[in-house]
Motif scaffolding. Structure first.
Motif, PDB file in Angstrom:
ATOM      1  N   PRO A  77       0.837  -1.193   0.000  1.00 56.88           N
ATOM      2  CA  PRO A  77       0.000   0.000   0.000  1.00 56.88           C
ATOM      3  C   PRO A  77       0.875   1.248   0.000  1.00 56.88           C
ATOM      4  CG  PRO A  77      -0.022  -1.031   2.171  1.00 56.88           C
ATOM      5  CD  PRO A  77       0.781  -1.914   1.276  1.00 56.88           C
ATOM      6  N   LEU A  78       0.436   2.269  -0.739  1.00 58.36           N
ATOM      7  CA  LEU A  78       1.235   3.486  -0.884  1.00 58.36           C
ATOM      8  C   LEU A  78       0.616   4.708  -0.218  1.00 58.36           C
ATOM      9  CD1 LEU A  78       2.306   3.001  -4.610  1.00 58.36           C
ATOM     10  CD2 LEU A  78       3.635   2.494  -2.551  1.00 58.36           C
ATOM     11  N   CYS A  79      -0.682   4.689   0.023  1.00 61.56           N
ATOM     12  CA  CYS A  79      -1.309   5.834   0.698  1.00 61.56           C
ATOM     13  C   CYS A  79      -2.657   5.426   1.285  1.00 61.56           C
ATOM     14  CB  CYS A  79      -1.457   7.028  -0.246  1.00 61.56           C
ATOM     15  SG  CYS A  79      -2.680   6.806  -1.538  1.00 61.56           S
ATOM     16  N   ALA A  80      -3.087   6.196   2.262  1.00 61.34           N
ATOM     17  CA  ALA A  80      -4.382   5.957   2.911  1.00 61.34           C
ATOM     18  C   ALA A  80      -5.493   6.132   1.879  1.00 61.34           C
ATOM     19  CB  ALA A  80      -4.547   6.927   4.063  1.00 61.34           C
ATOM     20  N   PRO A  81      -6.586   5.428   2.043  1.00 64.99           N
ATOM     21  CA  PRO A  81      -6.963   4.669   3.220  1.00 64.99           C
ATOM     22  C   PRO A  81      -6.505   3.209   3.224  1.00 64.99           C
ATOM     23  CG  PRO A  81      -8.825   4.730   1.745  1.00 64.99           C
ATOM     24  CD  PRO A  81      -7.711   5.528   1.093  1.00 64.99           C
ATOM     25  N   VAL A  82      -5.804   2.748   2.187  1.00 64.64           N
ATOM     26  CA  VAL A  82      -5.364   1.351   2.198  1.00 64.64           C
ATOM     27  C   VAL A  82      -4.161   1.181   3.118  1.00 64.64           C
ATOM     28  CG1 VAL A  82      -6.293   0.826  -0.081  1.00 64.64           C
ATOM     29  CG2 VAL A  82      -3.947   1.579   0.102  1.00 64.64           C
ATOM     30  N   CYS A  83      -4.181   0.097   3.881  1.00 62.37           N
ATOM     31  CA  CYS A  83      -3.049  -0.191   4.763  1.00 62.37           C
ATOM     32  C   CYS A  83      -2.660  -1.669   4.703  1.00 62.37           C
ATOM     33  CB  CYS A  83      -3.347   0.242   6.194  1.00 62.37           C
ATOM     34  SG  CYS A  83      -4.832  -0.473   6.883  1.00 62.37           S
ATOM     35  N   GLU A  84      -3.506  -2.510   4.111  1.00 61.68           N
ATOM     36  CA  GLU A  84      -3.224  -3.930   3.983  1.00 61.68           C
ATOM     37  C   GLU A  84      -2.676  -4.222   2.597  1.00 61.68           C
ATOM     38  OE1 GLU A  84      -5.661  -8.135   4.035  1.00 61.68           O
ATOM     39  OE2 GLU A  84      -6.474  -6.448   5.158  1.00 61.68           O
ATOM     40  N   LYS A  85      -1.599  -4.995   2.551  1.00 62.43           N
ATOM     41  CA  LYS A  85      -0.941  -5.352   1.290  1.00 62.43           C
ATOM     42  C   LYS A  85      -1.885  -6.139   0.387  1.00 62.43           C
ATOM     43  CE  LYS A  85       3.118  -7.667  -0.510  1.00 62.43           C
ATOM     44  NZ  LYS A  85       4.293  -8.449  -0.224  1.00 62.43           N
ATOM     45  N   LEU A  86      -1.753  -5.914  -0.897  1.00 61.42           N
ATOM     46  CA  LEU A  86      -2.508  -6.606  -1.927  1.00 61.42           C
ATOM     47  C   LEU A  86      -1.736  -7.863  -2.324  1.00 61.42           C
ATOM     48  CD1 LEU A  86      -5.012  -6.085  -3.790  1.00 61.42           C
ATOM     49  CD2 LEU A  86      -3.435  -4.934  -5.344  1.00 61.42           C
ATOM     50  N   GLN A  87      -2.404  -9.025  -2.352  1.00 63.10           N
ATOM     51  CA  GLN A  87      -1.754 -10.270  -2.787  1.00 63.10           C
ATOM     52  C   GLN A  87      -1.373 -10.157  -4.254  1.00 63.10           C
ATOM     53  OE1 GLN A  87      -1.108 -13.445  -1.191  1.00 63.10           O
ATOM     54  NE2 GLN A  87      -0.021 -13.776  -3.108  1.00 63.10           N
ATOM     55  N   THR A  88      -0.124 -10.475  -4.590  1.00 63.78           N
ATOM     56  CA  THR A  88       0.318 -10.462  -5.986  1.00 63.78           C
ATOM     57  C   THR A  88       0.609 -11.889  -6.444  1.00 63.78           C
ATOM     58  OG1 THR A  88       2.614 -10.050  -5.326  1.00 63.78           O
ATOM     59  CG2 THR A  88       1.257  -8.117  -5.882  1.00 63.78           C
ATOM     60  N   TRP A  89       0.633 -12.076  -7.750  1.00 65.47           N
ATOM     61  CA  TRP A  89       0.827 -13.385  -8.359  1.00 65.47           C
ATOM     62  C   TRP A  89       1.846 -13.271  -9.485  1.00 65.47           C
ATOM     63  CZ3 TRP A  89      -1.813 -16.962  -5.691  1.00 65.47           C
ATOM     64  CH2 TRP A  89      -2.883 -16.524  -4.923  1.00 65.47           C
ATOM     65  N   PRO A  90       2.699 -14.274  -9.669  1.00 66.32           N
ATOM     66  CA  PRO A  90       3.642 -14.252 -10.788  1.00 66.32           C
ATOM     67  C   PRO A  90       2.894 -14.195 -12.125  1.00 66.32           C
ATOM     68  CG  PRO A  90       4.267 -15.941  -9.195  1.00 66.32           C
ATOM     69  CD  PRO A  90       2.898 -15.455  -8.807  1.00 66.32           C
ATOM     70  N   ALA A  91       3.403 -13.383 -13.041  1.00 64.75           N
ATOM     71  CA  ALA A  91       2.811 -13.248 -14.373  1.00 64.75           C
ATOM     72  C   ALA A  91       3.937 -13.179 -15.394  1.00 64.75           C
ATOM     73  CB  ALA A  91       1.942 -11.995 -14.441  1.00 64.75           C
ATOM     74  N   LYS A  92       3.663 -13.695 -16.595  1.00 68.37           N
ATOM     75  CA  LYS A  92       4.649 -13.644 -17.670  1.00 68.37           C
ATOM     76  C   LYS A  92       3.928 -13.657 -19.008  1.00 68.37           C
ATOM     77  CE  LYS A  92       5.359 -18.680 -17.827  1.00 68.37           C
ATOM     78  NZ  LYS A  92       6.338 -19.762 -17.667  1.00 68.37           N
ATOM     79  N   VAL A  93       4.677 -13.321 -20.051  1.00 65.07           N
ATOM     80  CA  VAL A  93       4.146 -13.359 -21.414  1.00 65.07           C
ATOM     81  C   VAL A  93       4.882 -14.442 -22.187  1.00 65.07           C
ATOM     82  CG1 VAL A  93       3.822 -12.080 -23.560  1.00 65.07           C
ATOM     83  CG2 VAL A  93       3.595 -10.899 -21.365  1.00 65.07           C
ATOM     84  N   GLU A  94       4.127 -15.307 -22.836  1.00 64.83           N
ATOM     85  CA  GLU A  94       4.689 -16.346 -23.709  1.00 64.83           C
ATOM     86  C   GLU A  94       3.830 -16.424 -24.959  1.00 64.83           C
ATOM     87  OE1 GLU A  94       5.057 -20.198 -21.883  1.00 64.83           O
ATOM     88  OE2 GLU A  94       6.735 -19.573 -20.641  1.00 64.83           O
ATOM     89  N   GLY A  95       4.461 -16.275 -26.113  1.00 68.50           N
ATOM     90  CA  GLY A  95       3.735 -16.382 -27.361  1.00 68.50           C
ATOM     91  C   GLY A  95       2.599 -15.386 -27.487  1.00 68.50           C
ATOM     92  N   GLY A  96       2.768 -14.206 -26.917  1.00 71.57           N
ATOM     93  CA  GLY A  96       1.732 -13.184 -26.995  1.00 71.57           C
ATOM     94  C   GLY A  96       0.577 -13.376 -26.028  1.00 71.57           C
ATOM     95  N   ARG A  97       0.691 -14.354 -25.139  1.00 76.98           N
ATOM     96  CA  ARG A  97      -0.348 -14.635 -24.145  1.00 76.98           C
ATOM     97  C   ARG A  97       0.174 -14.318 -22.755  1.00 76.98           C
ATOM     98  NH1 ARG A  97      -5.192 -15.048 -26.096  1.00 76.98           N
ATOM     99  NH2 ARG A  97      -5.786 -16.094 -24.171  1.00 76.98           N
ATOM    100  N   ILE A  98      -0.719 -13.817 -21.897  1.00 78.36           N
ATOM    101  CA  ILE A  98      -0.382 -13.545 -20.494  1.00 78.36           C
ATOM    102  C   ILE A  98      -0.735 -14.760 -19.670  1.00 78.36           C
ATOM    103  CG2 ILE A  98      -0.864 -12.112 -18.475  1.00 78.36           C
ATOM    104  CD1 ILE A  98      -1.654  -9.878 -20.469  1.00 78.36           C
ATOM    105  N   LEU A  99       0.253 -15.253 -18.919  1.00 74.79           N
ATOM    106  CA  LEU A  99       0.072 -16.410 -18.054  1.00 74.79           C
ATOM    107  C   LEU A  99       0.231 -15.990 -16.602  1.00 74.79           C
ATOM    108  CD1 LEU A  99       2.273 -18.968 -20.038  1.00 74.79           C
ATOM    109  CD2 LEU A  99      -0.166 -18.525 -20.309  1.00 74.79           C
ATOM    110  N   LEU A 100      -0.635 -16.507 -15.738  1.00 74.10           N
ATOM    111  CA  LEU A 100      -0.543 -16.261 -14.299  1.00 74.10           C
ATOM    112  C   LEU A 100      -0.246 -17.562 -13.589  1.00 74.10           C
ATOM    113  CD1 LEU A 100      -3.704 -14.055 -13.604  1.00 74.10           C
ATOM    114  CD2 LEU A 100      -1.451 -13.353 -14.432  1.00 74.10           C
ATOM    115  N   GLU A 101       0.636 -17.486 -12.601  1.00 72.85           N
ATOM    116  CA  GLU A 101       0.918 -18.678 -11.781  1.00 72.85           C
ATOM    117  C   GLU A 101       0.068 -18.579 -10.528  1.00 72.85           C
ATOM    118  OE1 GLU A 101       4.657 -21.342 -10.255  1.00 72.85           O
ATOM    119  OE2 GLU A 101       4.878 -19.161 -10.208  1.00 72.85           O
ATOM    120  N   ILE A 102      -0.993 -19.399 -10.492  1.00 70.89           N
ATOM    121  CA  ILE A 102      -1.920 -19.374  -9.351  1.00 70.89           C
ATOM    122  C   ILE A 102      -2.157 -20.757  -8.815  1.00 70.89           C
ATOM    123  CG2 ILE A 102      -3.034 -17.225  -9.972  1.00 70.89           C
ATOM    124  CD1 ILE A 102      -5.194 -18.727 -11.374  1.00 70.89           C
TER     125      ILE A 102
END
Length: 102
Positions: A77-102
């Motif tokens: 979080p960078l400024c109020a009112p948010v104070c809890e971190k946002l869950q992030t997920w690995p992401a990459k591009v392969e062959g013009g497609r976006i892939l998420l590791e979930i």
């Protein structure tokens, strides 16, 4: 067990923009910053608003409801009112497609 999921075509997202991706009952936000892609939970940790309706500025997503901001690279979080971190997920591009590791 994590796996790489095909989420979207890279061309589906403009540079410095965000899109919503729903998979297996969970909402994600996918961000494109130049040639890089990032992914996070799709709902703000403050009021559970869809971040896909927010504004991307550099590596920052601004929540559309109360203007709280997160760094899309690590979810901090960078400024109020948010104070809890946002869950992030690995992401990459392969062959013009976006892939998420979930």
């Amino acid at each position: 067990m994590t796996q790489w999921i095909d989420a979207a075509a890279l061309d589906d997202i403009e540079d410095e923009d965000v899109m919503r991706f729903d998979h297996a009952g969970h909402t994600y936000a996918i961000y494109r910053i130049g040639a890089d892609v990032y992914a996070s939970d799709g709902l703000c940790t403050h009021e559970q608003v869809h971040l896909s309706e927010g504004l991307v500025m550099g590596h920052v997503i601004e929540c559309p409801k109360h203007n709280g901001r997160f760094d899309v690279r690590d979810g901090r979080p960078l400024c109020a009112p948010v104070c809890e971190k946002l869950q992030t997920w690995p992401a990459k591009v392969e062959g013009g497609r976006i892939l998420l590791e979930i």
